[in-house]
Design an enzyme around this catalytic site. Structure first.
Site, PDB file in Angstrom:
ATOM      1  N   CYS A  25      -2.274  -3.062  -0.650  1.00  0.00           N
ATOM      2  CA  CYS A  25      -1.823  -4.269   0.028  1.00  0.00           C
ATOM      3  C   CYS A  25      -2.969  -4.859   0.844  1.00  0.00           C
ATOM      4  O   CYS A  25      -3.767  -4.139   1.447  1.00  0.00           O
ATOM      5  CB  CYS A  25      -0.653  -3.956   0.957  1.00  0.00           C
ATOM      6  SG  CYS A  25       0.838  -3.412   0.084  1.00  0.00           S
ATOM      7  N   GLY A  26      -3.051  -6.170   0.875  1.00  0.00           N
ATOM      8  CA  GLY A  26      -4.095  -6.830   1.655  1.00  0.00           C
ATOM      9  C   GLY A  26      -5.361  -7.083   0.872  1.00  0.00           C
ATOM     10  O   GLY A  26      -6.265  -7.749   1.357  1.00  0.00           O
TER      11      GLY A  26
END
Length: 267
Positions: free
Chosen positions: A109-110
């Site tokens: 994520c990110g």
């Protein structure tokens, strides 16, 4: 290349018939660097040393064959574990890289596609501009890829990669259950033979993902043609690296996604 025979039942029109089928083999390959575990990949047995050499080049562990002082099976009879030994200088240069605890997964994520491309472009240099190639002959190489895929003919489950020089002479071809592995094997053979500088055209049986673009860029192969279409991220990365990406279209046409000037179509 490897396959296994399996007795199966074929159901047709409500009737069952016994048959024998060849299934592609799949086994783990453990890659160790300086005696320490680095990666495990599932692959079709065969060409293990070329596979590992191509993998190490793509990963940035090595830049030239001279960075390797040893490439061997851990056990003479166990081809599922290969150990790479680097020169002392190379070990120092890639010490942080070998500590995989410092890696951030690109699927975490990110982490977005833009970040991946920016990071890869910083670690890879764009391929050089060279005289254009005959697009018709390049397409013919793509259409002939199945000629170098005996395992696919046998099992209908193998990916293939074939590499050509500027004159469209085939330099290396490989098959594997994994498309990444097939490319690593094809590149690794040329890398170990110190012939990778002759590689100018790559043909692939699979779709083109950004990882395959990354591997081709590390090998300095400027033109990549595939049976299936590329992902948007693959095109974005290839464009940033001055590479040509194309795939097979209807009626044996060629769809070029970036840097089209590298292919010409003589009358």
């Amino acid at each position: 290349m490897d396959s296994r025979q399996r007795d199966i039942a074929v159901i047709s029109n409500g009737s069952a018939n016994a048959a024998t089928m060849d299934l592609i083999a799949e086994e783990p390959l453990s890659i160790r660097v300086q005696g320490a575990p680095y990666a495990v990949t599932m692959r079709t047995p065969g060409d293990e040393k070329a596979h590992v050499a191509g993998f190490c080049l793509a990963e940035g562990i090595v830049d030239t064959p001279d960075d390797i002082t040893g490439l061997a099976f851990c056990d003479g009879e166990d081809t599922n574990v290969v150990t790479v030994t680097l020169t002392a200088t190379r070990r120092l240069n890639v010490a942080d890289h070998l500590d995989r605890r410092t890696y951030i997964s690109q699927t975490s994520c990110g982490i977005c596609g833009k970040t991946i491309v920016e990071d890869l472009v910083q670690s890879l240099s764009p391929v050089d501009d060279e005289p254009p190639m005959d697009g018709k002959r390049a397409l013919e190489c793509l259409l002939r890829l199945s000629d170098y895929q005996p395992l696919r003919v046998k099992t209908r489950a193998a990916h293939g990669a074939a590499i050509y020089d500027r004159n469209f002479a085939m330099l290396s071809a490989a098959e594997d259950v994994g498309r990444h592995n097939a490319l690593d094997k094809a590149i690794g053979r040329l890398f170990l033979d110190d012939r990778l500088n002759r590689a100018k055209l790559l043909t692939l049986s699979s779709r083109i993902s950004y990882e395959l673009v990354q591997k081709a860029a590390r090998a300095r192969i400027p033109v990549v043609l595939a049976i299936s279409r590329p992902t948007a991220l693959a095109v974005q990365l290839a464009e940033a690296l001055n590479m040509t990406l194309a795939s097979l279209g209807k009626d044996d046409s060629l769809m070029i996604y970036c840097t089209p000037q590298r292919l010409i179509w003589p009358n």
